[in-house]
Design a protein around this motif. Structure first.
Motif, mmCIF file in Angstrom:
data_model
loop_
_atom_site.group_PDB
_atom_site.id
_atom_site.type_symbol
_atom_site.label_atom_id
_atom_site.label_comp_id
_atom_site.label_asym_id
_atom_site.label_seq_id
_atom_site.Cartn_x
_atom_site.Cartn_y
_atom_site.Cartn_z
ATOM 1 N N GLY A 132 -0.370 8.507 -1.066
ATOM 2 C CA GLY A 132 1.006 8.901 -1.270
ATOM 3 C C GLY A 132 1.902 7.674 -1.194
ATOM 4 N N LEU A 133 3.171 7.815 -1.625
ATOM 5 C CA LEU A 133 4.072 6.672 -1.729
ATOM 6 C C LEU A 133 4.256 5.943 -0.407
ATOM 7 N N SER A 134 4.538 6.679 0.664
ATOM 8 C CA SER A 134 4.790 6.047 1.961
ATOM 9 C C SER A 134 3.551 5.323 2.468
ATOM 10 N N ASP A 135 2.403 5.981 2.379
ATOM 11 C CA ASP A 135 1.152 5.363 2.829
ATOM 12 C C ASP A 135 0.809 4.147 1.977
ATOM 13 N N ALA A 136 1.092 4.234 0.684
ATOM 14 C CA ALA A 136 0.792 3.114 -0.208
ATOM 15 C C ALA A 136 1.617 1.885 0.168
ATOM 16 N N TYR A 137 2.914 2.088 0.458
ATOM 17 C CA TYR A 137 3.746 0.953 0.850
ATOM 18 C C TYR A 137 3.319 0.377 2.196
ATOM 19 N N ALA A 138 2.940 1.230 3.133
ATOM 20 C CA ALA A 138 2.481 0.747 4.438
ATOM 21 C C ALA A 138 1.207 -0.072 4.274
#
Length: 270
Positions: free
Chosen positions: A231-237
């Motif tokens: 997901g977007l948040s996990d990908a950025y982290a």
């Protein structure tokens, strides 16, 4: 100087001084079908290339009029003579094929498909599994399983990760052959060139990539495919952590320093 290695007649290997490894499928009589022998040869070649520090980029090419015709249906059909009507054999072959496709994605070295002729079914899957693809303008692509009552379910996995849903479903549901120019339009290949310029165009791309830090390429390729499934948040982290680790690498320190000092970097691949 080039080192020519031929571990088997079915898959030819050629490694040049720049670290470009050319793997050439060489079973033109069977249209370079993904027979058990071809799958085993490809699996071994990618496993070896992945850990060979002399290899920086891999080109996957083919001899003959077809890039790859997919599974060897005659070989597969012979499995129906087994007591289970081939279930165990089909399961084994699908696992082998899926393993090769994942080996390409998981290989730390960038892989470029050099496509001549036709790439159908699992052959189209093979192209879609490579990181990059350059095709002759005469090449053609299809996932024609629906014509013979066999939906191209495993090719669907790679295809759906390369092109938009509507384009993937059109190929899968109609089984129609598409041109190289259409394949470029929908993102299945990067570009097309006249066949006489295909090898040169592929080599130019390979050499450009081979000139980069292999550590950076491996970091980036691995991170790209990992973040794509998040997901977007996990990908950025995740990507932020990768960036921090990458910033601490010697080649990043060297590359940034070289940029500031306006000189060519001296990579240590570390």
């Amino acid at each position: 100087m080039q080192e020519s290695v031929q571990s088997s007649d079915i898959l030819l290997r050629e490694l040049d001084d720049l670290g470009v490894l050319r793997l050439t499928m060489n079973d033109a009589g069977r249209r370079n079908a993904l027979s058990e022998a071809m799958l085993m040869a490809l699996a071994a070649a990618f496993a070896e290339a992945g850990v060979n520090p002399a290899v920086r980029v891999i080109i996957l090419a083919a001899n003959g009029p077809a890039f790859c015709a997919g599974h060897d249906l005659k070989e597969m059909t012979a499995g129906r003579a087994d007591a289970d009507r081939g279930r165990a054999y089909f399961t084994k072959v699908m696992a082998m094929c899926s393993g090769v496709m994942q080996a390409i994605v998981n290989c730390p070295k960038p892989v470029i498909a050099e496509v001549t002729g036709v790439a159908t079914a699992a052959g189209c899957q093979l192209v879609a599994s490579c990181d990059l693809a350059i095709a002759a303008d005469s090449a053609q692509f299809s996932t024609p399983g629906v014509h013979i009552g066999l939906f191209c379910s495993t090719p669907m996995v790679a295809l759906s990760r390369n092109v938009a849903d509507k384009h993937a479903m059109e190929m899968l549901l109609t089984g129609d052959m598409i041109s190289a120019s259409r394949a470029a339009e929908i993102g299945l290949v990067n570009r097309t060139v006249v066949i006489e310029e295909l090898r040169q165009a592929t080599m130019e791309m390979a050499c450009k990539i081979a000139s980069k830090s292999s550590m950076t390429l491996a970091t980036g390729k691995g991170a790209y495919y990992a973040q794509r499934e998040m997901g977007l948040s996990d990908a950025y982290a995740f990507a932020s952590g990768v960036m921090v680790d990458n910033m601490l690498a010697r080649d990043a320190e060297e590359g940034i320093g070289a940029f500031i000092q306006k000189r060519a970097p001296a990579w240590r691949d570390a």
